[in-house]
Write an enzyme that holds these catalytic residues in place. Structure first.
Site: not given
Length: 474
Positions: A71, A73, A222, A288, A339
């Site tokens: 994961h 970003h 999302h 999560h 993340d």
């Protein structure tokens, strides 16, 4: 996207595959530790593994499977360390998100690509050998589309190729501002993307990089805040149309407020709502699950989905800590992700995952079993989770798997010098905090040598110039 951007990766991505045979003094194989191990590679895959072999050629020290980053970003690396002062009100995930949106608004295609390339290369240096990029930077800063709808996704994948990091690219579906179908805020308009468009972006990316076999695509609703439950079955159908290896990732049950709002509107928790709205299966990864109940984790395990934990981010944002004993007892597959990029170090994720449980339970050695220590348990299980979550045959030093290999050296820190097996890996995670992998092989290609990515200097300069362009906007 310009042809120049597509060509920029050639010096790194075209590095020749490693020699046909690697030799390691010690290797972590699926069945456990082995000595004097020869690993034969054909192209990007392991074809044989032989313990007790005769040393030959370059000798590596301790090798383990590469760690998949489930994961990411990548642009949020710009936020790391910049939101650590409290404002007029108490801080939480939601106040951090406001700051993150400011950063998001400053990104243009060139800047995004330069930032991503350096961040991805840094991941490889740390021992990550693949990444799932949960990509929601679709639109220009005012919310309008670029001339090419896939512009920002193409830049993200070009950056991964430049860094030599296999990527599962996940264009995010983002349609609304909350559980009650609130309209998107001004900040969220940059993220707006309907299902058909997200699928088209994934197809365009795959076509643009059809000559690169280290790309997989999927889709990412999302969250249930941003995607109505009624859209999940059509989304799953769209992913199936992308191909048998395509996957779906979703943020779920990260925040207490998220759970409370979902209960208020639907009378169900986000995980309950998700499992009743779509047939969860091995294609799904749930990111999560911080607030998940034991029975919800058991249901995730029954469906074969993967839980993705991001311990450093979950700590940094004040999310809380998952019930790890319940997760382990459920038998659900789980892995880790960087993340928000508050850390680019998988070993720190492992350490904080275990330590968060020790704080919570006032016990020790939570993430382990009767056969394996904490370090080996986390390293093996989180590595093998990548195969399903990324749609990539990675995570094991075994025939048929990608040759994603990390070399750790005993001379990296004095505390490691006389250790072996599980004790070595435990000390690497919990004691040798300044240590980095000596070598990282991705699909049989040596991308990191003597602790440094082959393109790190050039990519660092690109990153610094990109940050300089953003000065005054953050």
């Amino acid at each position: 996207m310009s042809s120049a951007s597509l060509a920029a990766d050639q010096p790194v991505a075209s590095v020749k595959a490693s020699s046909e045979r690697l030799f390691a003094r010690t290797a972590l194989l699926p069945q456990g530790w082995a000595q004097d191990v020869a690993i034969d590679i054909d192209g990007d895959r392991i074809v044989s593994v032989t313990a007790g072999a005769k040393p030959a050629g370059e000798i590596l020290d301790v090798v383990i499977p590469g760690i998949p980053n489930l994961h990411s970003h990548a642009f949020q690396r710009l936020v790391a360390g910049l939101a650590e002062s409290r404002g007029a009100r108490s801080d939480s995930f939601w106040s951090w998100r406001d700051f993150m949106f400011r950063v998001l608004g400053a990104l243009d295609p060139d800047t995004l690509e330069d930032i991503y390339a350096f961040v991805f290369a840094s991941m490889v240096e740390a021992g990550y050998t693949s990444v799932a990029e949960f990509h929601y930077v679709h639109n220009n800063p005012d919310g309008g589309s670029y001339d090419n709808d896939a512009e920002m996704s193409l830049r993200a994948v070009a950056a991964a190729r430049t860094a030599g990091l296999p990527i599962t690219h996940l264009p995010v579906v983002y349609c609304r501002g909350g559980f009650r179908d609130e309209p998107l805020s001004a900040h969220q308009r940059r993220l707006a993307c309907e299902l058909d468009r997200s699928q088209a972006i994934a197809i365009a990316v795959r076509e643009a990089f059809k000559d690169w076999d280290s790309l997989n695509v999927g889709l990412a609703p999302h969250s249930l805040r941003a995607v109505a439950p009624s859209l999940l079955r059509p989304l799953a159908d769209a992913v199936s149309e992308l191909g048998p290896a395509s996957v779906m990732h979703i943020h779920v049950s990260e925040q207490v407020q998220e759970v409370q709002e979902c209960l208020s509107v639907h009378g169900l928790t986000p995980i309950e709502l998700l499992s009743r709205s779509v047939d969860l299966n091995e294609r799904w990864s749930l990111v999560h699950c911080t607030q998940a109940k034991p029975e919800e984790l058991a249901e995730i395990a029954r469906c074969g989905a993967t839980v993705v934990l991001c311990p450093v981010t979950e700590a940094n944002l004040g999310d809380g800590a998952i019930d790890l004993p319940a997760l382990v007892q459920s038998g659900a597959r789980f892995g880790i992700g960087s993340d928000s990029q508050a850390s680019l170090d998988p070993w720190r994720e492992f350490m904080l995952l275990e330590y968060s449980q020790r704080f919570r339970l006032r016990q020790r050695n939570i993430a382990c079993d009767d056969r394996r220590s904490v370090g080996r348990f986390l390293s093996q299980d989180c590595a093998s989770a990548g195969a399903k979550a990324l749609g990539r045959s990675t995570g094991q030093l075994a025939p048929g798997y990608k040759a994603d290999i990390v070399e750790l050296r005993r001379d990296a820190d004095p505390c490691l010098a006389l250790l072996s097996g599980d004790q070595f890996l435990d000390a690497w995670i919990f004691a040798a905090h300044r240590s980095r992998p000596a070598s990282v092989f991705v699909g049989g290609r040596r991308m990191v040598e003597n602790g440094m990515h082959k393109a790190s200097r050039a990519l660092k300069q690109r990153y610094l110039k990109a940050v300089e362009r953003l000065r005054g906007q953050l």
